[in-house]
Motif scaffolding. Sequence first.
Motif, short mmCIF file in Angstrom:
data_model
loop_
_atom_site.label_atom_id
_atom_site.label_comp_id
_atom_site.label_asym_id
_atom_site.label_seq_id
_atom_site.Cartn_x
_atom_site.Cartn_y
_atom_site.Cartn_z
N THR A 187 0.86 -1.18 0.00
CA THR A 187 0.00 0.00 0.00
C THR A 187 0.90 1.23 0.00
O THR A 187 1.79 1.35 0.84
N TRP A 188 0.65 2.11 -0.95
CA TRP A 188 1.41 3.36 -1.03
C TRP A 188 0.42 4.51 -1.12
O TRP A 188 -0.48 4.50 -1.96
N GLY A 189 0.56 5.48 -0.23
CA GLY A 189 -0.40 6.57 -0.21
C GLY A 189 0.19 7.87 0.27
O GLY A 189 1.37 7.97 0.61
N SER A 190 -0.68 8.87 0.32
CA SER A 190 -0.25 10.19 0.76
C SER A 190 0.04 10.24 2.24
O SER A 190 0.75 11.12 2.72
N GLU A 191 -0.51 9.26 3.02
CA GLU A 191 -0.33 9.27 4.47
C GLU A 191 0.34 8.01 5.01
O GLU A 191 0.81 8.01 6.14
N GLU A 192 0.36 6.92 4.24
CA GLU A 192 0.92 5.68 4.76
C GLU A 192 1.51 4.83 3.66
O GLU A 192 1.05 4.84 2.52
N ASP A 193 2.59 4.11 4.02
CA ASP A 193 3.20 3.10 3.16
C ASP A 193 3.25 1.80 3.96
O ASP A 193 3.76 1.77 5.09
N ILE A 194 2.74 0.71 3.37
CA ILE A 194 2.67 -0.57 4.07
C ILE A 194 3.11 -1.67 3.11
O ILE A 194 2.70 -1.69 1.94
N TRP A 241 5.00 -14.69 8.20
CA TRP A 241 4.57 -13.41 7.64
C TRP A 241 5.38 -12.26 8.22
O TRP A 241 5.97 -12.37 9.30
N GLY A 242 5.43 -11.18 7.49
CA GLY A 242 6.08 -9.96 7.95
C GLY A 242 5.33 -8.74 7.45
O GLY A 242 4.65 -8.79 6.41
N LYS A 243 5.42 -7.65 8.19
CA LYS A 243 4.69 -6.43 7.82
C LYS A 243 5.50 -5.21 8.24
O LYS A 243 5.98 -5.14 9.38
N LEU A 244 5.65 -4.27 7.33
CA LEU A 244 6.31 -3.00 7.59
C LEU A 244 5.33 -1.87 7.35
O LEU A 244 4.59 -1.88 6.36
N LYS A 245 5.34 -0.91 8.24
CA LYS A 245 4.39 0.20 8.14
C LYS A 245 5.10 1.51 8.44
O LYS A 245 5.83 1.62 9.42
N GLU A 246 4.87 2.51 7.61
CA GLU A 246 5.39 3.85 7.85
C GLU A 246 4.24 4.85 7.64
O GLU A 246 3.64 4.90 6.57
N ILE A 247 3.93 5.61 8.68
CA ILE A 247 2.80 6.52 8.67
C ILE A 247 3.29 7.95 8.81
O ILE A 247 4.14 8.26 9.66
N ASP A 248 2.77 8.84 7.98
CA ASP A 248 3.20 10.24 7.97
C ASP A 248 2.51 11.02 9.09
O ASP A 248 1.52 10.58 9.68
N SER A 249 3.04 12.20 9.37
CA SER A 249 2.47 13.08 10.40
C SER A 249 1.15 13.69 9.94
O SER A 249 0.93 13.91 8.74
N LEU A 250 0.28 13.98 10.90
CA LEU A 250 -0.92 14.74 10.64
C LEU A 250 -0.63 16.22 10.77
O LEU A 250 0.53 16.64 10.92
N LYS A 251 -1.67 17.04 10.75
CA LYS A 251 -1.52 18.49 10.84
C LYS A 251 -2.19 19.01 12.11
O LYS A 251 -3.13 18.41 12.63
N THR A 252 -1.72 20.15 12.59
CA THR A 252 -2.36 20.85 13.70
C THR A 252 -3.41 21.80 13.13
O THR A 252 -3.44 22.06 11.92
N PRO A 253 -4.29 22.35 13.97
CA PRO A 253 -5.26 23.33 13.47
C PRO A 253 -4.60 24.55 12.83
O PRO A 253 -5.24 25.24 12.02
N ASP A 254 -3.34 24.81 13.17
CA ASP A 254 -2.60 25.93 12.58
C ASP A 254 -1.86 25.54 11.32
O ASP A 254 -1.00 26.29 10.84
N ASP A 255 -2.18 24.36 10.76
CA ASP A 255 -1.57 23.87 9.53
C ASP A 255 -0.08 23.58 9.69
O ASP A 255 0.69 23.67 8.74
#
Length: 683
Positions: free
Chosen positions: A195-202, A220-234
């Motif tokens: 899975t490849w996306g704007s917020e996560e790669d798995i 089985w094996g699994k790797l996950k990398e999740i990007d940061s979210l944003k604050t209300p101040d962007d």
Amino acid sequence: MNRKSGKHRARKYQSILASIWISVFVLAPSAWAATETEEKDLADLSLEELLDLELMVTSVSKKPENRNEAPAAIFVMDEEDIRRTGASSIPELLRFVPGVNVAQIDSNKWAISSRGFNNDFANKLLVLIDGRTVYTPLFSGVYWDVQDVLIEDIERVEVIRGPGAVVWGANAVNGVINIITKDAEETQGGLVTGTWGSEEDILGLRQGWQLDNGAFIRLWGKLKEIDSLKTPDDLDAGDRWNMERGGFRIDYDLNDEEKLILDGMIYNGDLNDRVLRFDFDQPSIATRPNDINVSGGNLSLRWEKITDSGEAAWFQAYYDRTERDSKGVFREFRDTFDLDFTQTFELGDRQEITWGLGYRYTSDDTKGTFYASVSPRSRSDNLFSAFIQDAFELEEDVLELTLGSKFEHNDYTGFEIQPSARLAYTPDADRTTWLSVSRAVRTPSRFEQDGDVAIPSIAGVDPESGLPVISRILGNDDFDSEELIAYEAGHRVRINECMEIDVAGFFNDYDDLRSNDMGLLSRDMDPQPHLVTPLRFGNRVEGNTYGVETFLDYQARANWRLMLGYSYIHFDMKEGAEVGDPFGDLIEGYSPSHQLTLRSYYDLPCNMEIDTSLQAVSDLSTIDIPGYVRLDTRLGWNPNSRTEISLGFQNILDDRHPEFQSFLFTPVTEIQHSVYGKIVYRF
């Protein structure tokens, strides 16, 4: 996604994946032959046939029973539901369960509860993975960031809304979630998923094969990398994280009736976080970055026996090790050893007895800071349990009464009894009406008895001394178990082969709920002189909740399935928990009064499918979180039986929105809209 260290991470992940993949082939017999997994063609099945695939459940009574006849508010997600949600994590799967509130706090934290009382340390929901309890005795809740498996390996998710304490024991107060993975025999051959996306790669890998002695294995094996979210101040929320995990499962049939299962898993991850730190010189609080390392593993051995006469028995032993180091806040090492035995047998023509024994040993070693600590630093606890249930047919195949109780002894409150009575009326295969009354308790957590936690806010400056004033939440040796008496009723009806309706209502009467009792102002010199307003845990809150949950499953056409879920809950609490109570789980405004979910599965020509979900959640008034509507869409294509390709869009209607506000350490973040692509290949 930030790619500053992308090459370094890529090399690290490639080496880890290579190690996992090489291990699979080294451990596998040279003579194995990869087996092509036979895909179920579910598109052409009617709703009645789909329902028949998931009729047997085990979470209500710890025995296999017909889902439609089970006297409880149970909801089941089978592997087809799981696949078509497009969810990549267990919390995201639970968004689709009526009556379960899932609120994402930041990229690596969730608040999840059933029938109210939600917060980031929600403590009235018991979660199991293949019978292994995954809640932590530290706060009687779940660290959702470390609960994960390969999504393609999940056979089904069974969710009980309401008490399950009669068989599962303390902490199964407002619900039970049981995640059941597939037998190794069902996962033969190889699988690669990405899975490849704007917020996560798995990235996930799996290989299954059969040994000469007839045992089935999967690695089985699994790797996950999740990007940061944003604050209300962007701004970047600084909460990106990555996780590496792998595991195995062996299924071996001893004979036609008995089976052994051995499975295990290890994981390691790094979570970025932001915490609120005190600045005594201002006085004020400021946001500072914080890193968390999590690691651990578990090993489980299970024996099962099912005879043609209807007798069933199983024994499970598991060991679990968790390590969690929130640098600058709190560190915990915990070891858990658990034994559990259950047997079911018929007594005469109309009675079925289910009974069991259990023992659990847990030991921790902690290191605290100014912000959080427990005393003593290390503690070991024992839990002894037994239960018995008698299911008696008052009228054969029509009216069944089930009486039972759980008996437990723990090191916090001593002996606890949790009885239950359930009545199920099933005049035919298409209708079931059920009633129940039961008692459940939530035993104290380590923090509630031994803890000391600083609240990340400064009340001001004392006019006489000129010192800043802060609040601390303190444990209480006399803290008692929280108690629930639950009254439930439900009705399931299959109107025709295209439509099923499930309705459940409840009235929950709570006593001895957690409160925060304010103490006298005192002076503290560590780390700098300040004044402390203590809030000590107590049991001064009581009250009730009531509500209704409905679910409609409708096969509109041969290629179009619709599912509608709605839940409502009302709180009426007395004493204690004032607005501003930092634990706040007793306040109505921490859980949504209304939740609605609409899902659509539509099969297109050329083996394509489009799946859409709409979720509407009312506001959380206490923490100033507005209501929101979330729309997700997944477009899938299955060019052949081996390959699945999908493209997903999440949170389409909103640029971003908050779902929850944590009261400890972490500032508010907002969930962004995102896009992902996914490929699953079987060989």
